[in-house]
Scaffold this motif. Structure first.
Motif, PDB file in Angstrom:
ATOM      1  N   ARG A   4       0.766  -1.135  -0.009  1.00 40.67           N
ATOM      2  CA  ARG A   4       0.224  -0.081  -0.038  1.00 40.67           C
ATOM      3  C   ARG A   4       0.749   1.218  -0.285  1.00 40.67           C
ATOM      4  NH1 ARG A   4      -5.506   0.036   1.350  1.00 40.67           N
ATOM      5  NH2 ARG A   4      -6.355  -2.175   1.664  1.00 40.67           N
ATOM      6  N   ALA A   5       2.083   1.196   0.528  1.00 43.27           N
ATOM      7  CA  ALA A   5       2.891   2.454   0.714  1.00 43.27           C
ATOM      8  C   ALA A   5       3.463   3.130  -0.732  1.00 43.27           C
ATOM      9  CB  ALA A   5       4.055   2.057   1.784  1.00 43.27           C
ATOM     10  N   THR A   6       3.556   1.903  -1.536  1.00 40.68           N
ATOM     11  CA  THR A   6       4.190   2.181  -2.915  1.00 40.68           C
ATOM     12  C   THR A   6       3.169   2.003  -4.136  1.00 40.68           C
ATOM     13  OG1 THR A   6       5.269   0.068  -3.183  1.00 40.68           O
ATOM     14  CG2 THR A   6       6.559   1.875  -2.013  1.00 40.68           C
ATOM     15  N   ALA A   7       2.299   1.209  -4.139  1.00 39.85           N
ATOM     16  CA  ALA A   7       1.317   1.198  -4.992  1.00 39.85           C
ATOM     17  C   ALA A   7       0.475   2.059  -5.257  1.00 39.85           C
ATOM     18  CB  ALA A   7       0.656  -0.390  -4.891  1.00 39.85           C
ATOM     19  N   PRO A   8       0.013   2.066  -6.545  1.00 45.67           N
ATOM     20  CA  PRO A   8      -0.937   3.183  -6.991  1.00 45.67           C
ATOM     21  C   PRO A   8      -2.424   2.788  -6.416  1.00 45.67           C
ATOM     22  CG  PRO A   8      -0.701   1.780  -8.678  1.00 45.67           C
ATOM     23  CD  PRO A   8       0.490   1.431  -7.862  1.00 45.67           C
ATOM     24  N   ILE A  21     -10.730  -7.590  -1.538  1.00 50.32           N
ATOM     25  CA  ILE A  21     -11.040  -6.298  -0.827  1.00 50.32           C
ATOM     26  C   ILE A  21      -9.990  -5.877   0.221  1.00 50.32           C
ATOM     27  CG2 ILE A  21     -12.677  -6.181   1.425  1.00 50.32           C
ATOM     28  CD1 ILE A  21     -14.766  -8.417   0.182  1.00 50.32           C
ATOM     29  N   ARG A  22      -9.243  -6.718   0.726  1.00 50.11           N
ATOM     30  CA  ARG A  22      -8.380  -6.319   1.584  1.00 50.11           C
ATOM     31  C   ARG A  22      -7.348  -5.448   0.815  1.00 50.11           C
ATOM     32  NH1 ARG A  22      -8.449 -11.692   3.474  1.00 50.11           N
ATOM     33  NH2 ARG A  22      -9.199 -11.939   5.378  1.00 50.11           N
ATOM     34  N   ALA A  23      -6.977  -5.692  -0.533  1.00 46.46           N
ATOM     35  CA  ALA A  23      -6.068  -4.948  -1.131  1.00 46.46           C
ATOM     36  C   ALA A  23      -6.762  -3.578  -1.776  1.00 46.46           C
ATOM     37  CB  ALA A  23      -5.557  -6.006  -2.596  1.00 46.46           C
ATOM     38  N   ALA A  24      -7.902  -3.490  -1.693  1.00 50.46           N
ATOM     39  CA  ALA A  24      -8.642  -2.260  -2.248  1.00 50.46           C
ATOM     40  C   ALA A  24      -8.365  -0.983  -1.367  1.00 50.46           C
ATOM     41  CB  ALA A  24     -10.108  -2.452  -2.552  1.00 50.46           C
ATOM     42  N   ASP A  25      -8.376   0.107  -1.755  1.00 48.42           N
ATOM     43  CA  ASP A  25      -8.310   1.248  -1.178  1.00 48.42           C
ATOM     44  C   ASP A  25      -9.875   1.770  -0.936  1.00 48.42           C
ATOM     45  OD1 ASP A  25      -5.337   1.986  -0.579  1.00 48.42           O
ATOM     46  OD2 ASP A  25      -5.494   1.883  -2.787  1.00 48.42           O
ATOM     47  N   VAL A  26     -10.547   1.483  -1.987  1.00 43.91           N
ATOM     48  CA  VAL A  26     -12.183   1.705  -2.017  1.00 43.91           C
ATOM     49  C   VAL A  26     -12.710   0.701  -2.685  1.00 43.91           C
ATOM     50  CG1 VAL A  26     -13.696   3.453  -2.716  1.00 43.91           C
ATOM     51  CG2 VAL A  26     -11.484   4.338  -2.283  1.00 43.91           C
ATOM     52  N   VAL A  27     -13.877   0.129  -1.943  1.00 45.10           N
ATOM     53  CA  VAL A  27     -14.846  -0.749  -2.374  1.00 45.10           C
ATOM     54  C   VAL A  27     -16.102  -0.151  -2.595  1.00 45.10           C
ATOM     55  CG1 VAL A  27     -15.919  -2.760  -1.976  1.00 45.10           C
ATOM     56  CG2 VAL A  27     -13.619  -2.612  -1.179  1.00 45.10           C
TER      57      VAL A  27
END
Length: 338
Positions: free
Chosen positions: A203-207, A278-284
């Motif tokens: 999450r720190a570096t991914a878009p 779901i866990r990988a998403a910033d917005v669902v």
């Protein structure tokens, strides 16, 4: 030769009476109530009105808006709405000279099941399966194991057993809704790659990443994902999934996606919802799937009430596309700000 007369055997002789438990199936009262509701729904304009009300982002629709669905008189519109209200599907409220209608409390899940699950299944084209996934599973085992080995080499940060389990689970999940199984291996590879990317996402570096969830993953969620990729210029990762995936993307939606991104149209296919996504998403963003999407702490959730493209007219389809595009644009603005 004399005619032989056959008489019913008495219990305990040659056969036993077949007894059906009284608890099996619907009771008489429930069946009568359900039949009345189905009878009320057995009219195309009423179904369109119910769909329009359920999809209205305001949560309700004015009778003046519903009158535009068909070239009929105002009394005819009011009659159809009264029928839906009589069977308990709608509530109404008069404000000034107009009456507003909304789905009755406690009936949202039932209406969603009708419009999001039953209706697309009925209107979808029938495809004869070439064979069942279970019959081909043994023959595909070699391909799946080879794919697991390749993806394990490409994902050294994960244990080989984890990668193998994800590949097998991905194949099984897609096979449940597959009608034609010859494409299962390449689809499994794409689905498994997405899942592995979700698991290893930093999450720190991914878009930013957005997950769009609807019931069938054959219409609005696919369209929203394509619009997100297009409008963000690829700067936002867009995923889509379904709580009950269909066998394929709706043809009209595929045509729209082809206009937005020709390469994406060929790659789009319904995928089941996973906890990893779901866990990988910033917005669902949920789009008519109700409570099927589990809540994960730290993930932002939005619910978009938009119509189902699979059931829309050409004009309605264009309106749904434009509404989703406007919502995506606002979402991208917030992601850029954050």
């Amino acid at each position: 030769m004399t005619d032989e007369v056959l008489t019913p055997s008495s219990p305990g002789e040659d056969c036993l009476p077949q007894v059906t438990p009284a608890s099996t199936g619907l009771g008489q009262e429930v069946a009568a109530t359900l039949a009345g509701t189905l009878k009320a729904l057995a009219e195309p304009l009423r179904l369109r009105m119910l769909s329009a009300i359920a999809a209205d982002p305001r949560g309700e629709s004015c009778v003046c808006d519903l009158a535009e669905l068909a070239d009929v008189s105002q009394p005819t519109v009011s009659h159809h709405l009264k029928v839906l209200r009589t069977v308990g599907l709608l509530d109404s409220e008069r404000r000034g000279t107009w009456v507003w209608y909304r789905v009755a409390p406690g009936k949202s899940a039932a209406v969603a099941a009708l419009l999001e699950g039953f209706a697309p299944a009925v209107v979808a084209p029938s495809v004869e399966p070439e064979t069942t996934a279970a019959a081909e599973l043994e023959g595909m085992a070699v391909h799946i194991e080879r794919l697991a080995a390749d993806l394990s080499d490409a994902t050294p940060q994960l244990p080989q057993e984890t990668v193998t389990n994800i590949v097998r689970d991905s194949y099984t999940a897609l096979a449940r809704s597959a009608k034609i199984t010859r494409f299962l291996v390449p689809l499994t590879e794409r689905f498994a790659r997405q899942r592995l990317a979700d698991i290893t996402r930093d999450r720190a570096t991914a878009p930013p990443q957005v997950l769009f969830v609807c019931v069938a993953n054959a219409g609005r969620s696919q369209l929203a994902a394509a619009l997100t990729r297009s409008l963000s210029g690829g700067r936002v990762i867009a995923r889509s999934a379904g709580s009950t995936p269909a066998t394929g993307v709706h043809p009209h939606v595929r045509d729209l996606i082809a206009e937005i991104d020709p390469e994406a149209a060929g790659a789009a296919f319904p995928k089941p919802l996973t906890d990893d996504a779901i866990r990988a998403a910033d917005v669902v963003v949920t789009m008519g799937c109700g409570d099927a999407c589990p809540v994960v702490p730290g993930v932002r959730y939005e619910d978009w009430a938009v119509g189902d493209p699979a059931l829309a007219s050409p004009e309605g389809l264009a309106a749904i596309r434009d509404e989703i595009a406007a919502r995506v644009s606002r979402l991208l603005t917030t992601l850029t700000t954050e």
